[in-house]
Design a protein around this motif. Sequence first.
Motif, PDB file in Angstrom:
ATOM      1  N   SER A  39       1.048  -1.149   0.060  1.00  0.00           N
ATOM      2  CA  SER A  39       0.011  -0.009   0.025  1.00  0.00           C
ATOM      3  C   SER A  39       0.733   1.442  -0.013  1.00  0.00           C
ATOM      4  CB  SER A  39      -0.997  -0.086   1.225  1.00  0.00           C
ATOM      5  OG  SER A  39      -0.189   0.152   2.234  1.00  0.00           O
ATOM      6  N   GLY A  40       2.146   1.243   0.046  1.00  0.00           N
ATOM      7  CA  GLY A  40       3.094   2.493   0.153  1.00  0.00           C
ATOM      8  C   GLY A  40       3.070   2.907  -1.345  1.00  0.00           C
ATOM      9  N   PHE A  41       4.066   4.016  -1.404  1.00  0.00           N
ATOM     10  CA  PHE A  41       4.250   4.597  -2.464  1.00  0.00           C
ATOM     11  C   PHE A  41       4.804   3.699  -3.687  1.00  0.00           C
ATOM     12  CE2 PHE A  41       7.938   7.213  -4.715  1.00  0.00           C
ATOM     13  CZ  PHE A  41       7.152   7.429  -5.904  1.00  0.00           C
ATOM     14  N   ILE A  42       5.720   2.923  -3.474  1.00  0.00           N
ATOM     15  CA  ILE A  42       6.157   2.202  -4.616  1.00  0.00           C
ATOM     16  C   ILE A  42       5.060   0.801  -4.766  1.00  0.00           C
ATOM     17  CG2 ILE A  42       7.724   0.631  -5.483  1.00  0.00           C
ATOM     18  CD1 ILE A  42       9.919   2.475  -4.037  1.00  0.00           C
ATOM     19  N   ARG A  62      -0.061  -3.622   7.610  1.00  0.00           N
ATOM     20  CA  ARG A  62      -0.553  -3.715   9.071  1.00  0.00           C
ATOM     21  C   ARG A  62      -2.035  -3.013   9.023  1.00  0.00           C
ATOM     22  NH1 ARG A  62       3.335   0.181  11.492  1.00  0.00           N
ATOM     23  NH2 ARG A  62       3.051   1.273   9.680  1.00  0.00           N
ATOM     24  N   ASP A  63      -2.134  -1.867   8.121  1.00  0.00           N
ATOM     25  CA  ASP A  63      -3.263  -1.279   8.041  1.00  0.00           C
ATOM     26  C   ASP A  63      -4.040  -1.719   6.963  1.00  0.00           C
ATOM     27  OD1 ASP A  63      -5.419   0.712   8.061  1.00  0.00           O
ATOM     28  OD2 ASP A  63      -4.263   2.043   8.910  1.00  0.00           O
ATOM     29  N   ARG A  66      -6.384   1.132   5.113  1.00  0.00           N
ATOM     30  CA  ARG A  66      -5.440   2.031   4.385  1.00  0.00           C
ATOM     31  C   ARG A  66      -5.311   1.767   2.914  1.00  0.00           C
ATOM     32  NH1 ARG A  66      -1.533   4.719   8.268  1.00  0.00           N
ATOM     33  NH2 ARG A  66       0.061   3.103   7.220  1.00  0.00           N
ATOM     34  N   VAL A  86       5.490  -7.298   9.613  1.00  0.00           N
ATOM     35  CA  VAL A  86       6.705  -8.352   9.274  1.00  0.00           C
ATOM     36  C   VAL A  86       7.685  -8.685  10.503  1.00  0.00           C
ATOM     37  CG1 VAL A  86       7.459  -7.436   6.944  1.00  0.00           C
ATOM     38  CG2 VAL A  86       8.255  -6.184   8.756  1.00  0.00           C
ATOM     39  N   LEU A 105       8.534  -4.950   0.317  1.00  0.00           N
ATOM     40  CA  LEU A 105       8.886  -3.657   0.314  1.00  0.00           C
ATOM     41  C   LEU A 105       8.946  -2.825   1.497  1.00  0.00           C
ATOM     42  CD1 LEU A 105       6.472  -2.800  -2.683  1.00  0.00           C
ATOM     43  CD2 LEU A 105       8.992  -3.155  -3.014  1.00  0.00           C
ATOM     44  N   LYS A 160      20.048  -1.156   5.811  1.00  0.00           N
ATOM     45  CA  LYS A 160      19.699  -1.763   4.517  1.00  0.00           C
ATOM     46  C   LYS A 160      20.815  -3.064   4.004  1.00  0.00           C
ATOM     47  CE  LYS A 160      15.807   0.145   2.954  1.00  0.00           C
ATOM     48  NZ  LYS A 160      14.680  -0.547   2.688  1.00  0.00           N
ATOM     49  N   VAL A 182      13.258   7.717  -5.333  1.00  0.00           N
ATOM     50  CA  VAL A 182      12.266   7.361  -6.264  1.00  0.00           C
ATOM     51  C   VAL A 182      11.123   8.638  -6.458  1.00  0.00           C
ATOM     52  CG1 VAL A 182      10.524   5.754  -7.095  1.00  0.00           C
ATOM     53  CG2 VAL A 182      12.454   4.956  -5.685  1.00  0.00           C
TER      54      VAL A 182
HETATM   55  N1  LIG Z   1      10.539   5.932  -2.012  1.00  0.00           N
HETATM   56  C1  LIG Z   1      11.894   6.017  -2.244  1.00  0.00           C
HETATM   57  O1  LIG Z   1      12.488   7.024  -2.784  1.00  0.00           O
HETATM   58  C2  LIG Z   1      13.000   4.935  -1.867  1.00  0.00           C
HETATM   59  C3  LIG Z   1      14.099   5.210  -2.277  1.00  0.00           C
HETATM   60  C4  LIG Z   1      15.014   3.846  -1.942  1.00  0.00           C
HETATM   61  C5  LIG Z   1      14.737   2.875  -1.287  1.00  0.00           C
HETATM   62  N2  LIG Z   1      13.295   2.642  -1.111  1.00  0.00           N
HETATM   63  C6  LIG Z   1      12.628   1.511  -0.297  1.00  0.00           C
HETATM   64  O2  LIG Z   1      11.748   1.029  -1.096  1.00  0.00           O
HETATM   65  C7  LIG Z   1      10.763   0.451  -0.298  1.00  0.00           C
HETATM   66  C8  LIG Z   1       9.562   1.048  -0.553  1.00  0.00           C
HETATM   67  O3  LIG Z   1       9.245   2.241  -0.231  1.00  0.00           O
HETATM   68  P1  LIG Z   1       8.013   3.186  -0.017  1.00  0.00           P
HETATM   69  O4  LIG Z   1       8.643   4.718  -0.405  1.00  0.00           O
HETATM   70  O5  LIG Z   1       7.086   2.630  -1.030  1.00  0.00           O
HETATM   71  O6  LIG Z   1       7.698   3.177   1.278  1.00  0.00           O
HETATM   72  P2  LIG Z   1       6.545   3.585   1.874  1.00  0.00           P
HETATM   73  O7  LIG Z   1       5.486   4.455   1.201  1.00  0.00           O
HETATM   74  O8  LIG Z   1       6.716   4.272   3.327  1.00  0.00           O
HETATM   75  O9  LIG Z   1       5.457   2.244   2.421  1.00  0.00           O
HETATM   76  C9  LIG Z   1       5.624   1.371   3.276  1.00  0.00           C
HETATM   77  C10 LIG Z   1       4.829   0.227   3.348  1.00  0.00           C
HETATM   78  O10 LIG Z   1       5.066  -0.595   4.200  1.00  0.00           O
HETATM   79  C11 LIG Z   1       3.925  -1.248   4.894  1.00  0.00           C
HETATM   80  N3  LIG Z   1       4.648  -1.457   6.234  1.00  0.00           N
HETATM   81  C12 LIG Z   1       5.083  -0.662   7.272  1.00  0.00           C
HETATM   82  N4  LIG Z   1       5.687  -1.235   8.300  1.00  0.00           N
HETATM   83  C13 LIG Z   1       5.279  -2.495   8.214  1.00  0.00           C
HETATM   84  C14 LIG Z   1       5.408  -3.662   8.953  1.00  0.00           C
HETATM   85  N5  LIG Z   1       6.129  -3.590   9.930  1.00  0.00           N
HETATM   86  N6  LIG Z   1       4.781  -4.792   8.433  1.00  0.00           N
HETATM   87  C15 LIG Z   1       4.081  -4.754   7.377  1.00  0.00           C
HETATM   88  N7  LIG Z   1       3.991  -3.796   6.479  1.00  0.00           N
HETATM   89  C16 LIG Z   1       4.704  -2.638   6.984  1.00  0.00           C
HETATM   90  C17 LIG Z   1       3.031   0.465   5.100  1.00  0.00           C
HETATM   91  O11 LIG Z   1       1.713  -0.095   5.177  1.00  0.00           O
HETATM   92  P3  LIG Z   1       1.375  -0.230   6.759  1.00  0.00           P
HETATM   93  O12 LIG Z   1       1.813   0.977   7.359  1.00  0.00           O
HETATM   94  O13 LIG Z   1      -0.325  -0.572   6.906  1.00  0.00           O
HETATM   95  O14 LIG Z   1       1.935  -1.424   7.512  1.00  0.00           O
HETATM   96  C18 LIG Z   1       3.332   0.601   3.291  1.00  0.00           C
HETATM   97  O15 LIG Z   1       2.467  -0.120   2.533  1.00  0.00           O
HETATM   98  C19 LIG Z   1      11.327   0.382   1.161  1.00  0.00           C
HETATM   99  O16 LIG Z   1      12.097  -0.516   1.603  1.00  0.00           O
HETATM  100  C20 LIG Z   1      12.337   1.951   1.148  1.00  0.00           C
HETATM  101  O17 LIG Z   1      13.314   1.828   2.156  1.00  0.00           O
HETATM  102  C21 LIG Z   1      12.428   3.592  -1.409  1.00  0.00           C
END
Ligand SMILES: NC(=O)c1ccc[n+]([C@@H]2O[C@H](COP(=O)([O-])OP(=O)(O)OC[C@H]3O[C@@H](n4cnc5c(N)ncnc54)[C@H](OP(=O)(O)O)[C@@H]3O)[C@@H](O)[C@H]2O)c1
Length: 353
Positions: A39-42, A62-63, A66, A86, A105, A160, A182
């Motif tokens: 459900s996150g950005f990516i 978790r949510d 959402r 996780v 992710l 990481k 990203v």
């Molecule tokens: N965005 C960037 O620019 C970028 C750059 C480099 C690397 N990355 C990596 O790419 C990945 C995805 O990034 P993103 O920007 O899409 O992240 P994000 O928007 O913060 O999304 C995080 C997701 O993880 C879920 N989550 C958080 N804690 C959790 C838990 N304990 N158990 C299960 N689900 C959980 C959240 O949903 P809930 O809160 O409902 O659980 C949400 O769906 C991450 O590993 C990040 O480090 C991102």
Amino acid sequence: MRVMGRQNRGGGTTLRPRATPQPGDVIMTEKLVTIFGGSGFIGRYLVRRLAAEGWRVRVAVRDVERAAFLRPAGDVGQIAITPVSVSDAAGVAAAVAGADAVVNLVGILFERGKRTFQAIHVDGATNVAKAAAAAGVKRYVHMSALGADQNSPSAYARSKDAGEMAVRAALPAATIFRPSVVFGTEDGFFNLFGWMAQVFPAITFFTNTNPHTPSGDGPKFQPVYVGDVVEAIAQSLTGVGHAGKIYELAGPRVYDMREIMHIVNRETRRDRWIIGLPFLIAEIAALFLQFMPKPLLTPDQVKQLRQGNVATSRRPGLAVFGITPTTLEVVVPTYLKRFRPLQQNKRLRLQAR
Ligand SMILES: NC(=O)c1ccc[n+]([C@@H]2O[C@H](COP(=O)([O-])OP(=O)(O)OC[C@H]3O[C@@H](n4cnc5c(N)ncnc54)[C@H](OP(=O)(O)O)[C@@H]3O)[C@@H](O)[C@H]2O)c1
């Protein structure tokens, strides 16, 4: 009655673009992918991409509420949302049961209470990889980040790296992606600066050197488009030769912070002052800002910012997948325009009539 099956003669399944379901269609079993953090950005882009390709998608977050917005991305029953953290090994095992592929992710940008980098990036990643290995999952993707390094001054980057090692130990065939910053409609990078341009008379960046010298234009970044990131992940789930590989995902160009600020200024039509500040000020500001519910800046993020975020030439990247990286000048204007002065948007709408 049409049967929307993907069974091939060998008894396996093949994936092809999803046809529009008609009344009476029977949806045959598709390949199943579990996406932690879907459900996150990516994640939301990956869910839509894989659903369109015909995967059954189990979104593990978790949510659940959402994540409900994701359901319309698939046919009825194609996208399931399951509540799990996780950190919960038993819940994770249930979430990967029966999956052909798993993508993790889940990541955090700052620590809060029990949600430490170790707990999420290392222990959580270990839980997911071990559960997938035990379930005999065939394809596994782990999302790391560019700059993952055990010797980094940043705890985020060290965690990481430790997460990658833990995943490798549990599942040597895992494919690991390390994206740069990203960008895309919901990103946290350009939207933050867009908001700053909307609210403040000046937009600032931090630099290690004198901002008035040519070398003082701040750390360098190589932003990568979210659509290119998910395309690479999707291909790695079905293509050959990706097992055990680490890919760096970066955009077509390297930008320094001053250039990024100019792009923000131009696309928000704000013409704000652009001020380069020494990192010492960032360090002091972060001491206070880190206590915000969703901090604008933490001391660890200052350490990451100092490093910049540019691909090394040591790892393969988007080219392996035949992807020509999308330039940010094409995409960023489409969503930074929401930060323009109201009058500007009104005038544009009138012109379009
Ligand atoms: N965005 C960037 O620019 C970028 C750059 C480099 C690397 N990355 C990596 O790419 C990945 C995805 O990034 P993103 O920007 O899409 O992240 P994000 O928007 O913060 O999304 C995080 C997701 O993880 C879920 N989550 C958080 N804690 C959790 C838990 N304990 N158990 C299960 N689900 C959980 C959240 O949903 P809930 O809160 O409902 O659980 C949400 O769906 C991450 O590993 C990040 O480090 C991102």
